[in-house]
Design an enzyme around this catalytic site. Structure first.
Site, mmCIF file in Angstrom:
data_model
loop_
_atom_site.group_PDB
_atom_site.id
_atom_site.type_symbol
_atom_site.label_atom_id
_atom_site.label_comp_id
_atom_site.label_asym_id
_atom_site.label_seq_id
_atom_site.Cartn_x
_atom_site.Cartn_y
_atom_site.Cartn_z
ATOM 1 N N HIS A 140 -3.301 4.091 -2.736
ATOM 2 C CA HIS A 140 -4.271 3.198 -2.093
ATOM 3 C C HIS A 140 -4.937 3.896 -0.905
ATOM 4 O O HIS A 140 -6.137 3.772 -0.685
ATOM 5 C CB HIS A 140 -3.573 1.939 -1.557
ATOM 6 C CG HIS A 140 -2.913 1.088 -2.600
ATOM 7 N ND1 HIS A 140 -1.552 0.935 -2.670
ATOM 8 C CD2 HIS A 140 -3.433 0.339 -3.602
ATOM 9 C CE1 HIS A 140 -1.258 0.107 -3.673
ATOM 10 N NE2 HIS A 140 -2.367 -0.260 -4.255
ATOM 11 N N LEU A 197 0.818 -1.212 0.000
ATOM 12 C CA LEU A 197 0.000 0.000 0.000
ATOM 13 C C LEU A 197 0.849 1.258 0.000
ATOM 14 O O LEU A 197 1.877 1.339 0.675
ATOM 15 C CB LEU A 197 -0.929 -0.004 1.221
ATOM 16 C CG LEU A 197 -1.884 -1.202 1.319
ATOM 17 C CD1 LEU A 197 -2.770 -1.070 2.555
ATOM 18 C CD2 LEU A 197 -2.747 -1.352 0.067
ATOM 19 N N HIS A 198 0.403 2.245 -0.782
ATOM 20 C CA HIS A 198 1.059 3.559 -0.839
ATOM 21 C C HIS A 198 -0.036 4.624 -0.760
ATOM 22 O O HIS A 198 -1.221 4.290 -0.586
ATOM 23 C CB HIS A 198 1.907 3.676 -2.104
ATOM 24 C CG HIS A 198 1.160 3.326 -3.369
ATOM 25 N ND1 HIS A 198 0.069 4.048 -3.817
ATOM 26 C CD2 HIS A 198 1.325 2.308 -4.253
ATOM 27 C CE1 HIS A 198 -0.382 3.511 -4.935
ATOM 28 N NE2 HIS A 198 0.352 2.445 -5.218
ATOM 29 N N SER A 221 2.835 3.843 -7.639
ATOM 30 C CA SER A 221 2.551 2.453 -8.020
ATOM 31 C C SER A 221 3.369 1.543 -7.116
ATOM 32 O O SER A 221 4.511 1.870 -6.762
ATOM 33 C CB SER A 221 2.961 2.223 -9.476
ATOM 34 O OG SER A 221 3.058 0.832 -9.729
ATOM 35 N N SER A 222 2.795 0.393 -6.775
ATOM 36 C CA SER A 222 3.543 -0.579 -5.972
ATOM 37 C C SER A 222 4.792 -1.032 -6.723
ATOM 38 O O SER A 222 5.759 -1.488 -6.117
ATOM 39 C CB SER A 222 2.674 -1.798 -5.665
ATOM 40 O OG SER A 222 1.489 -1.387 -5.036
ATOM 41 N N ARG A 223 4.767 -0.918 -8.063
ATOM 42 C CA ARG A 223 5.913 -1.382 -8.865
ATOM 43 C C ARG A 223 7.038 -0.351 -8.936
ATOM 44 O O ARG A 223 8.123 -0.671 -9.428
ATOM 45 C CB ARG A 223 5.456 -1.761 -10.278
ATOM 46 C CG ARG A 223 4.583 -3.009 -10.296
ATOM 47 C CD ARG A 223 4.314 -3.513 -11.704
ATOM 48 N NE ARG A 223 3.804 -4.873 -11.722
ATOM 49 C CZ ARG A 223 2.502 -5.201 -11.844
ATOM 50 N NH1 ARG A 223 1.598 -4.270 -11.957
ATOM 51 N NH2 ARG A 223 2.141 -6.471 -11.843
HETATM 52 P P1 AMP Z 1 -3.286 -2.383 -7.068
HETATM 53 O O1 AMP Z 1 -2.908 -2.711 -5.664
HETATM 54 O O2 AMP Z 1 -2.176 -1.873 -7.915
HETATM 55 O O3 AMP Z 1 -4.095 -3.479 -7.727
HETATM 56 O O4 AMP Z 1 -4.286 -1.157 -6.956
HETATM 57 C C1 AMP Z 1 -5.430 -1.215 -6.140
HETATM 58 C C2 AMP Z 1 -6.282 -0.007 -6.418
HETATM 59 O O5 AMP Z 1 -5.529 1.178 -6.137
HETATM 60 C C3 AMP Z 1 -6.720 0.101 -7.896
HETATM 61 O O6 AMP Z 1 -8.063 0.569 -7.928
HETATM 62 C C4 AMP Z 1 -5.768 1.111 -8.444
HETATM 63 O O7 AMP Z 1 -6.274 1.815 -9.556
HETATM 64 C C5 AMP Z 1 -5.585 2.031 -7.263
HETATM 65 N N1 AMP Z 1 -4.345 2.803 -7.381
HETATM 66 C C6 AMP Z 1 -3.088 2.317 -7.567
HETATM 67 N N2 AMP Z 1 -2.207 3.336 -7.681
HETATM 68 C C7 AMP Z 1 -2.913 4.484 -7.563
HETATM 69 C C8 AMP Z 1 -2.591 5.870 -7.616
HETATM 70 N N3 AMP Z 1 -1.340 6.294 -7.800
HETATM 71 N N4 AMP Z 1 -3.582 6.768 -7.450
HETATM 72 C C9 AMP Z 1 -4.871 6.353 -7.266
HETATM 73 N N5 AMP Z 1 -5.243 5.055 -7.213
HETATM 74 C C10 AMP Z 1 -4.288 4.143 -7.367
#
Ligand code: AMP
Length: 285
Positions: free
Chosen positions: A40, A36-37, A188-190
């Site tokens: 999230h 989480l960042h 981004s988590s990446r």
């Molecule tokens: P993930 O953990 O990458 O699958 O993302 C989970 C949720 O967080 C998804 O709805 C993503 O679109 C959202 N998300 C990821 N990065 C961001 C960001 N930088 N800003 C807003 N939402 C994000």
């Protein structure tokens, strides 16, 4: 905060939660893959602002990773994630085991035609079937009133809105804006995979997207603008540009110079071994 890992316990926990407040209290789901960042956390804060219960799911869904993708090395900082959720006042943290999501004999695949074929779907065959399947499963398990999804994954958001409509799931899908670092890079988590040098080069994505939005809104030719962005991504050190596209924001169909209304400019590109995506709104009157 209740941390649940098994499907049977989830239903008991949700029932107890629902019974602890008036029946009209909404329940909001924030699906994630963890690590989480602040992006999230903005989704969780949006969910809290709705005033009811908040369920966060953390599940690194194997069905949405291709055979040569980063499933095994995807970051899983579990205790940090738990602490973040606790601090945000999450009611239930759903961290299912693989068996809770895909028990022996699981056969179903949810596939949203057309919307999932282009853009990231072309570069990652089967990815959006994996996303649609896990999100449908989460909706079925949790039966939320609201679910929050980030605009960072624009195509994913469009697909989930479509499946929610098509299958009459009755959930209100709430989009949340992209959260960026101070230098403009979308969180981004990446991003943790990036070396310092790669991270610096990666800043060309938001910079070129912003330039592209301005050019297109000022009436520049779309194909020339898309090529300009692609060429400059390569010049900035990206090794593979999967796509630079301008599409209708909802239907995801390619835009032309005559297109009007709300469009979306999207990019996916690889730097080193890390694939980054980003997008911005384009308004054409
Ligand atoms: P993930 O953990 O990458 O699958 O993302 C989970 C949720 O967080 C998804 O709805 C993503 O679109 C959202 N998300 C990821 N990065 C961001 C960001 N930088 N800003 C807003 N939402 C994000």
């Amino acid at each position: 905060m209740c941390i649940i890992r098994h499907a049977q316990e989830l239903q008991t926990a949700l029932k107890t939660l629902r019974l602890s407040a008036p029946a009209s209290t909404p329940l909001t789901l924030v699906p994630t893959m963890g690590a989480l960042h602040k992006g999230h956390l903005s989704l969780i804060k949006r969910a809290k602002a709705l005033g009811g219960f908040v369920v966060v799911s953390i599940f690194v869904n194997p069905k949405q990773f291709g055979p040569n993708e980063d499933l095994s090395r995807y970051p899983r900082p579990e205790s940090d994630d738990i602490a973040y959720c606790e601090a945000e006042g999450v009611d239930v943290l759903w961290m299912p085991t693989i068996e809770s999501m895909y028990p022996d004999g699981f056969l179903t695949k949810v596939s949203v035609a057309n919307l999932g074929d282009g853009l990231c779907g072309a570069a990652r065959p089967g990815h959006f079937d994996g996303v649609a399947t896990v999100v449908t499963k989460l909706f079925g398990q949790i039966k939320p009133d609201y679910a929050i999804f980030g605009e960072k994954d624009w195509q994913q958001l469009a697909i989930i809105e479509q499946l929610n409509r098509d299958l009459d799931l009755g959930i209100t899908i709430i989009p949340a804006p992209i959260i960026r670092d101070e230098d403009g890079l979308a969180l981004s988590s990446r991003n943790i995979y990036l070396s310092a040098e790669e991270r610096q080069s990666a800043l060309s994505i938001p910079r070129l997207l912003r330039e592209g939005v301005d050019k297109i809104q000022n009436g520049d030719d779309i194909n020339m603008t898309l090529s300009y962005i692609e060429d400059n991504l390569y010049k900035s050190g990206f090794s593979k540009v999967d796509y630079v596209s301008l599409v209708d924001a909802k239907k995801l169909t390619p835009s032309t110079n005559e297109s009007k209304g709300t469009l979306r400019l999207l990019v996916a590109a690889k730097i080193g071994n890390t694939r980054l995506i980003d997008n911005m709104a384009v308004i054409k009157s």
